[in-house]
Motif scaffolding. Structure first.
Motif, PDB file in Angstrom:
ATOM      1  N   LYS B 180       0.820  -1.217   0.000  1.00 22.17           N
ATOM      2  CA  LYS B 180       0.000   0.000   0.000  1.00 22.17           C
ATOM      3  C   LYS B 180       0.851   1.263   0.000  1.00 22.17           C
ATOM      4  O   LYS B 180       0.529   2.241  -0.673  1.00 22.17           O
ATOM      5  CB  LYS B 180      -0.936  -0.001   1.212  1.00 22.17           C
ATOM      6  CG  LYS B 180      -2.064  -1.007   1.064  1.00 22.17           C
ATOM      7  CD  LYS B 180      -3.072  -0.844   2.176  1.00 22.17           C
ATOM      8  CE  LYS B 180      -4.326  -1.655   1.858  1.00 22.17           C
ATOM      9  NZ  LYS B 180      -5.440  -1.266   2.726  1.00 22.17           N
ATOM     10  N   LEU B 183       2.429   1.609  -3.432  1.00 22.69           N
ATOM     11  CA  LEU B 183       1.392   1.945  -4.412  1.00 22.69           C
ATOM     12  C   LEU B 183       1.027   3.425  -4.310  1.00 22.69           C
ATOM     13  O   LEU B 183       0.904   4.126  -5.319  1.00 22.69           O
ATOM     14  CB  LEU B 183       0.161   1.065  -4.154  1.00 22.69           C
ATOM     15  CG  LEU B 183      -1.000   1.239  -5.119  1.00 22.69           C
ATOM     16  CD1 LEU B 183      -0.605   0.782  -6.521  1.00 22.69           C
ATOM     17  CD2 LEU B 183      -2.222   0.440  -4.643  1.00 22.69           C
ATOM     18  N   MET B 184       0.863   3.885  -3.080  1.00 22.54           N
ATOM     19  CA  MET B 184       0.519   5.291  -2.884  1.00 22.54           C
ATOM     20  C   MET B 184       1.582   6.196  -3.496  1.00 22.54           C
ATOM     21  O   MET B 184       1.268   7.146  -4.217  1.00 22.54           O
ATOM     22  CB  MET B 184       0.393   5.580  -1.386  1.00 22.54           C
ATOM     23  CG  MET B 184       0.228   7.059  -1.078  1.00 22.54           C
ATOM     24  SD  MET B 184       0.506   7.464   0.665  1.00 22.54           S
ATOM     25  CE  MET B 184       2.274   7.296   0.801  1.00 22.54           C
ATOM     26  N   ARG B 187       1.440   6.035  -7.344  1.00 25.50           N
ATOM     27  CA  ARG B 187       0.275   6.729  -7.886  1.00 25.50           C
ATOM     28  C   ARG B 187       0.440   8.237  -7.821  1.00 25.50           C
ATOM     29  O   ARG B 187       0.135   8.956  -8.770  1.00 25.50           O
ATOM     30  CB  ARG B 187      -0.977   6.331  -7.090  1.00 25.50           C
ATOM     31  CG  ARG B 187      -1.485   4.938  -7.403  1.00 25.50           C
ATOM     32  CD  ARG B 187      -2.553   4.555  -6.393  1.00 25.50           C
ATOM     33  NE  ARG B 187      -3.331   3.402  -6.814  1.00 25.50           N
ATOM     34  CZ  ARG B 187      -4.334   2.912  -6.091  1.00 25.50           C
ATOM     35  NH1 ARG B 187      -4.668   3.474  -4.945  1.00 25.50           N
ATOM     36  NH2 ARG B 187      -5.010   1.865  -6.534  1.00 25.50           N
TER      37      ARG B 187
END
Ligand SMILES: [Zn+2]
Lengths: 97, 215
Positions: B180, B183-184, B187
């Motif tokens: 996570k 990914l953050m 992104r």
């Protein structure tokens, strides 16, 4: 184009919520944090834009068509794997790339 | 080799394929290749950044998978297992290529504060022909290539290939929170770059000027 004048006072709140935005767009946040983000977004145009463009970025990547496996790469793969006998069923439009 | 439990159920269809693979059925091997080669190649292409290296990874992934299929316990999906082999193969080759600069243990290359948004151009409502132009697609690819490897692989599996967070964690041998976090960062970095690009392209389409190339 975008004004960022009147909400410059609570930038610390923007930073505090930033690390949750990724989970927020995935719908993986608990209700309390969701409400906090939505309440903040109602007053903060920058964070609204970040959430919208973050969602759109993910969408653009997810829906971009994946290139087909180039036919020459496919043929060499089957040869390397000694599966030449099975290569007959090639997809019709695998010439791109 | 033991793979951690995936939360996604394995279909009967896939169980049947695995059974035939483990019985040494050649047609089943071909079926596995047909089903997954395209996705493995695209992953390899994004990890390696060049076609010849991606092809090596593709071939090596299936050769390894064929050798190891007897030990596949069916506790994760076949695709997740293949992604994991491909990722390990790619990492090994990257390390061979740049032994001095590339380390499996290298920390995330982003610094604290790197992900704070600076671009606030709302490109959501640009016309489709701008969002989906060849030039925009090229910018999207360049943006992915510019990510640190540790972030890129997570983004490719999770957001492009559409694996769940759990499956991505399984495929990479990472914890869910680590997936996570990466990914953050991926992104936000991509959003930042695309925002800057679309802001430039919106201005140039108003003035008729060509877009200034990204530095
Ligand atoms: Zn804010």
């Amino acid at each position: 184009m975008t004004e960022h004048t009147q909400h410059d006072h609570d930038r610390s709140e923007c930073r505090r919520l930033l690390s949750s935005l990724s989970d927020y767009v995935d719908g993986e946040l608990d209700d309390a944090l969701c409400r906090a983000i939505e309440a903040h977004m109602a007053e903060c145009e920058n964070c609204r834009i970040v959430v919208n463009t973050l969602t759109r970025t993910i969408e653009l990547y997810h829906t971009a068509p994946a290139p087909d496996l180039p036919q020459d790469v496919r043929v060499r793969l089957y040869k390397t794997l000694k599966l030449e006998d099975f290569i007959a069923s090639e997809p019709p439009d695998a010439t791109e790339g | 080799m033991v793979f951690s439990m995936s939360t996604t159920a394995i279909t009967n269809d896939e169980q049947d394929l695995i059974r035939r693979l483990q019985a040494g059925d050649q047609a089943a091997y071909a079926e596995m290749v047909e089903r997954y080669a395209g996705r493995i190649y695209n992953l390899a292409l994004r990890l390696m950044g060049d076609e010849a290296a991606a092809e090596d990874v593709l071939q090596e992934t299936f050769l390894s998978a064929f050798r190891a299929i007897d030990r596949f316990e069916g506790r994760s999906q076949l695709g997740t297992w293949l992604y994991r082999i491909a990722n390990n193969t790619a990492l090994m080759q990257l390390r061979k290529k740049e032994p001095a600069t590339f380390s499996l243990d290298s920390p995330l290359e982003t610094e604290e504060g790197d992900e704070i948004p600076r671009q606030f151009f709302d490109f959501c409502c640009l016309p489709e022909r701008d969002l989906l132009s060849d030039e925009a697609r090229a910018e999207m690819r360049a943006a992915i290539d510019a990510l640190p490897e540790s972030l890129r692989v997570v983004f490719v599996l999770r957001d492009i290939e559409g694996l769940s967070t759990r499956e991505t964690a399984d495929a990479l041998g990472l914890s869910v929170p680590a997936v996570k976090t990466r990914l953050m960062r991926a992104r936000l970095a991509l959003r930042e770059r695309l925002s800057a690009y679309f802001a430039r392209s919106a201005i140039s389409s108003e003035t008729g000027e060509p877009i200034t190339p990204t530095t």
